[in-house]
Write a protein that holds these residues in place. Structure first.
Motif, short mmCIF file in Angstrom:
data_model
loop_
_atom_site.label_atom_id
_atom_site.label_comp_id
_atom_site.label_asym_id
_atom_site.label_seq_id
_atom_site.Cartn_x
_atom_site.Cartn_y
_atom_site.Cartn_z
N LYS A 273 1.30 6.57 4.52
CA LYS A 273 1.75 6.90 5.87
C LYS A 273 3.28 6.92 5.95
N GLN A 274 3.79 7.69 6.88
CA GLN A 274 5.22 7.65 7.15
C GLN A 274 5.57 6.31 7.81
N LEU A 275 6.79 5.86 7.61
CA LEU A 275 7.19 4.57 8.20
C LEU A 275 7.11 4.61 9.73
N VAL A 276 7.37 5.76 10.32
CA VAL A 276 7.33 5.85 11.79
C VAL A 276 5.91 5.69 12.33
N ASP A 277 4.91 5.82 11.44
CA ASP A 277 3.51 5.67 11.86
C ASP A 277 2.94 4.29 11.56
N TRP A 278 3.76 3.44 10.96
CA TRP A 278 3.26 2.12 10.59
C TRP A 278 2.94 1.27 11.81
N LYS A 279 1.89 0.47 11.67
CA LYS A 279 1.50 -0.50 12.70
C LYS A 279 1.71 -1.90 12.13
N GLN A 280 1.44 -2.90 12.94
CA GLN A 280 1.60 -4.28 12.49
C GLN A 280 0.76 -4.56 11.25
N SER A 281 -0.44 -3.97 11.22
CA SER A 281 -1.34 -4.18 10.07
C SER A 281 -0.72 -3.65 8.78
N ASP A 282 0.05 -2.58 8.87
CA ASP A 282 0.71 -2.03 7.68
C ASP A 282 1.79 -2.98 7.16
N ILE A 283 2.52 -3.59 8.09
CA ILE A 283 3.54 -4.57 7.70
C ILE A 283 2.87 -5.77 7.05
N GLU A 284 1.77 -6.21 7.63
CA GLU A 284 1.04 -7.36 7.08
C GLU A 284 0.52 -7.05 5.68
N ASN A 285 0.04 -5.82 5.49
CA ASN A 285 -0.44 -5.41 4.17
C ASN A 285 0.72 -5.39 3.16
N LEU A 286 1.89 -4.92 3.61
CA LEU A 286 3.08 -4.92 2.76
C LEU A 286 3.40 -6.34 2.28
N ILE A 287 3.32 -7.29 3.21
CA ILE A 287 3.62 -8.68 2.87
C ILE A 287 2.61 -9.23 1.86
N LEU A 288 1.33 -9.00 2.12
CA LEU A 288 0.28 -9.52 1.24
C LEU A 288 0.38 -8.94 -0.18
N GLU A 289 0.64 -7.64 -0.27
CA GLU A 289 0.76 -7.00 -1.58
C GLU A 289 2.04 -7.43 -2.29
N SER A 290 3.10 -7.59 -1.51
CA SER A 290 4.39 -7.98 -2.10
C SER A 290 4.35 -9.38 -2.67
N LYS A 291 3.58 -10.27 -2.02
CA LYS A 291 3.52 -11.66 -2.47
C LYS A 291 2.94 -11.77 -3.88
N LYS A 292 2.21 -10.75 -4.31
CA LYS A 292 1.61 -10.77 -5.64
C LYS A 292 2.65 -10.50 -6.73
N ILE A 293 3.74 -9.84 -6.35
CA ILE A 293 4.70 -9.39 -7.37
C ILE A 293 6.15 -9.75 -7.08
N MET A 294 6.44 -10.31 -5.91
CA MET A 294 7.82 -10.57 -5.53
C MET A 294 8.06 -12.00 -5.10
N LYS A 295 9.33 -12.41 -5.15
CA LYS A 295 9.73 -13.70 -4.61
C LYS A 295 9.81 -13.61 -3.08
N ILE A 296 9.68 -14.73 -2.44
CA ILE A 296 9.73 -14.78 -0.97
C ILE A 296 11.06 -14.25 -0.46
N THR A 297 12.15 -14.60 -1.12
CA THR A 297 13.47 -14.14 -0.67
C THR A 297 13.57 -12.62 -0.72
N THR A 298 12.95 -12.00 -1.73
CA THR A 298 12.98 -10.54 -1.85
C THR A 298 12.17 -9.90 -0.73
N ILE A 299 11.01 -10.49 -0.43
CA ILE A 299 10.18 -9.96 0.66
C ILE A 299 10.92 -10.06 1.99
N ASN A 300 11.55 -11.20 2.23
CA ASN A 300 12.29 -11.38 3.48
C ASN A 300 13.45 -10.41 3.60
N THR A 301 14.07 -10.09 2.48
CA THR A 301 15.16 -9.10 2.47
C THR A 301 14.64 -7.75 2.94
N ARG A 302 13.44 -7.40 2.48
CA ARG A 302 12.83 -6.12 2.88
C ARG A 302 12.42 -6.15 4.35
#
Length: 308
Positions: A58-87
């Motif tokens: 999806k385009q970023l302009v179409d993202w909903k809260q659920s998309d952000i939550e999915n980003l966080i959950l997927e990112s936690k598998k491969i990134m540090k917390i500080t990197t996720i917070n930066t994003r």
């Protein structure tokens, strides 16, 4: 079917002119330029948006809260917390701008908070490590070696950032002080030098001589010094000196902050010397090194020596 007088949000979106990512980015970055944000900040936004888009079709302009939550959950598998917070900070700025300017109907970041992370110990150098590092640099007996010694002294004495150091010009040096113009927050500030740094800096400027560039610190080819080359050389010196800590401008900055606090400098003064716009970070330094302050209070407390 009888029609209602008020349109639903979905119906409103049909008649409302909707922006796509390209249009949204154009408006967002135009605003960044109008606010005179640093090129590094703009590049940071660009990189984070590009990286975030990889998590969804999806385009970023179409993202909903659920998309952000999915980003966080997927990112936690491969990134540090500080990197996720930066994003997340970058996305928050983006969506806040779009929502404020009525380019999206709902802000998907409205209920999203930064992830909690454990506060890590901030590394600093002790006196022996500083002496060992300077001694290692002095063994070179070259222009580059002497320049690097002066750079380390300036870092330790002033706590300036790497980007601020490379921006210093010869005319910015005024006896026991340096005017820092290329700052992170665009506010010029003055930092002060000890007698040792003053003397070494005077000698460096004399050896440096008159050349085409106005930058204070230069390469062997008389060109302005590259930030990456400074970090590379500091890392090398650290290995040669067998210092088991990261030898970097930020470690020098933390060391300066700690030594100033232990010496009794108040948080507000230190905040201005370091160029912080918020005292929160400065207070964190004070809390981290509370044991040192406790010992200092034992030695110099207001009631010390009084016969009560």
């Amino acid at each position: 079917m009888k029609r209602r007088g008020q349109l639903t949000e979905e119906e409103l979106m049909i008649i409302r002119k909707k922006v796509n990512d390209t249009e949204a980015f154009e408006k967002f970055f135009k605003d960044c330029y109008l606010r005179n944000l640093r090129p590094a900040t703009i590049e940071y936004y660009q990189n984070e948006f590009h990286a975030a888009k990889k998590f969804s079709d999806k385009q970023l302009v179409d993202w909903k809260q659920s998309d952000i939550e999915n980003l966080i959950l997927e990112s936690k598998k491969i990134m540090k917390i500080t990197t996720i917070n930066t994003r997340l900070r970058a996305l928050r700025s983006f969506y806040n701008f779009l929502f404020r300017n009525k380019l999206i109907s709902k802000n998907p970041m409205a209920n999203i908070k930064l992830l909690r992370d454990r506060q890590k110990t901030i590394e600093t150098f002790d006196s022996k490590e500083i002496e060992k590092l300077i001694s290692t640099i002095r063994k070179q007996k070259t222009f580059v070696g002497f320049r690097d010694e002066v750079i380390v002294l300036v870092f330790l004495d002033t706590g300036v950032r790497l980007s601020e150091l490379v921006g210093i010009e010869v005319i910015d040096v005024k006896e026991n002080k340096i005017i820092i113009r290329k700052t992170k927050n665009l506010f010029e500030r003055i930092v002060y030098l000890s007698e040792t740094t003053q003397e070494q800096l005077k000698r460096y400027i004399k050896i440096r001589g008159e050349i085409d560039t106005n930058k204070l610190f230069i390469s062997i080819d008389n060109k302005p010094l590259n930030p990456h080359s400074i970090q590379t050389r500091l890392t090398r010196y650290g290995k040669e000196a067998e210092i088991n800590k990261r030898v970097s401008p930020h470690t020098f900055r933390h060391t300066m902050a700690k030594r100033m606090i232990v010496s009794g400098v108040d948080a507000f003064s230190l905040m201005h010397l370091l160029g912080h716009t918020d005292i929160t970070v400065t207070k964190r330094y004070v809390n981290l090194w509370g044991q040192d302050l406790e010992q200092k209070h034992k030695l110099h407390g207001a009631l010390k020596g009084l016969k009560l």
